[in-house]
Design a protein around this motif. Structure first.
Motif, mmCIF file in Angstrom:
data_model
loop_
_atom_site.group_PDB
_atom_site.id
_atom_site.type_symbol
_atom_site.label_atom_id
_atom_site.label_comp_id
_atom_site.label_asym_id
_atom_site.label_seq_id
_atom_site.Cartn_x
_atom_site.Cartn_y
_atom_site.Cartn_z
ATOM 1 N N UNK A 1 4.453 -0.109 -5.205
ATOM 2 C CA UNK A 1 3.142 0.411 -4.798
ATOM 3 C C UNK A 1 3.074 0.526 -3.276
ATOM 4 N N UNK A 2 2.418 1.576 -2.806
ATOM 5 C CA UNK A 2 2.250 1.765 -1.368
ATOM 6 C C UNK A 2 1.215 0.787 -0.827
ATOM 7 N N UNK A 3 1.450 0.346 0.396
ATOM 8 C CA UNK A 3 0.502 -0.513 1.112
ATOM 9 C C UNK A 3 -0.145 0.340 2.193
ATOM 10 N N UNK A 4 -1.423 0.647 2.023
ATOM 11 C CA UNK A 4 -2.158 1.480 2.982
ATOM 12 C C UNK A 4 -2.885 0.563 3.967
ATOM 13 N N UNK A 5 -2.285 0.354 5.128
ATOM 14 C CA UNK A 5 -2.856 -0.577 6.096
ATOM 15 C C UNK A 5 -4.240 -0.137 6.565
ATOM 16 N N UNK A 6 -4.432 1.150 6.728
ATOM 17 C CA UNK A 6 -5.726 1.656 7.187
ATOM 18 C C UNK A 6 -6.823 1.330 6.177
ATOM 19 N N UNK A 7 -6.542 1.533 4.898
ATOM 20 C CA UNK A 7 -7.536 1.249 3.863
ATOM 21 C C UNK A 7 -7.852 -0.243 3.786
ATOM 22 N N UNK A 8 -6.823 -1.070 3.931
ATOM 23 C CA UNK A 8 -7.036 -2.517 3.891
ATOM 24 C C UNK A 8 -7.901 -2.952 5.074
ATOM 25 N N UNK A 9 -7.605 -2.389 6.252
ATOM 26 C CA UNK A 9 -8.394 -2.724 7.444
ATOM 27 C C UNK A 9 -9.862 -2.339 7.250
#
Length: 251
Positions: free
Chosen positions: A53-61
């Motif tokens: 699965x991709x880790x979307x750093x922007x979405x998590x932030x």
């Protein structure tokens, strides 16, 4: 220049030349990074975030209402643990389960848990044995409702209780650090028909050996339990080929 003036000038020079103290990050940033790390790690180990699965750093932030800095800090820490892979030209992803790392993790866990179950069998009190049996009932409840996450947590509590009964709870902390990839694989086995019943039967054998104050029998029961888990690796890999990486394969 008098001797006193020279001494004062020297002291001033030393103070001026002294290095500036390191600037520490704000306490809140460190706390947020730790929380993001814990949450992401739990999601990865529980397979809520699946291998690949991709880790979307922007979405998590955005979800945490912070900049990407604490998210990046958490991601890098998880990458060090082998739970996240970072590809500069492609992105950041949940790491696949490394097949070549499982045998060593199994061996380390087995060696440590053999020690804890041996001590537990020699020292267990009636109330501690009752706690083990109560945990078995919880496992049965989770099995009946097919609550895989709840069963996993009850399973973890069972082994932690063994270490506590042994008088060496720190052993379980060490085991947890080495078995993170095993946990991801183990969760894949729980939906297999009959698997939870097998685990409960194996845990019951361990419990009865501990209750009988028989360290040798407790070790045999534990070894059978851990060996049984390891035997099914090939079958689980066949069912979830994209979740694993073989020796020599790129993540």
């Amino acid at each position: 220049m008098t001797e006193a003036e020279a001494s004062l000038a020297s002291a001033t020079t030393r103070r001026t030349a002294a290095p500036m103290p390191a600037v520490r990050p704000p306490r809140r940033a460190t706390t947020v990074a730790s929380r993001i790390y814990r949450d992401l790690r739990a999601e990865i180990v529980s397979l809520k975030r699946k291998p690949g699965d991709a880790i979307a750093e922007k979405q998590i932030a955005e979800a945490y209402g912070v900049s990407r800095t604490p998210v990046r800090e958490a991601v890098l820490k998880l990458a060090d643990e082998g739970l996240i892979e970072i590809f500069p030209q492609s992105g950041t992803f949940v790491a696949r389960i490394p097949l070549d790392g499982l045998p060593e993790a199994f061996a380390i866990r087995k060696a440590l848990e053999e020690a804890t179950v041996r001590y537990a069998a020699a020292r267990a009190t009636r109330s501690q044995i009752a706690a083990l049996r109560a945990n078995l009932e919880l496992q049965r409840e989770m099995q009946e409702t097919r609550n895989f996450d709840g069963f996993h947590q009850a399973d973890e509590a069972f082994h932690a209780l063994i270490a506590e009964i042994a008088g060496y709870p720190g052993f379980w902390t060490l085991i947890q650090q080495t078995k993170v990839q095993i946990d991801r694989y183990r969760l894949l086995t729980l939906p297999v028909l009959g698997r939870m019943a097998e685990v409960i039967a194996e845990h019951s054998a361990i419990t009865e050996a501990v209750a009988a104050n028989d360290p040798a029998a407790a070790i045999r029961a534990l070894d059978a339990h851990l060996d049984d888990l390891q035997i099914s690796v090939a079958d689980i890999r066949r069912d979830y080929p994209r979740y694993f990486t073989a020796p020599g394969e790129a993540g």
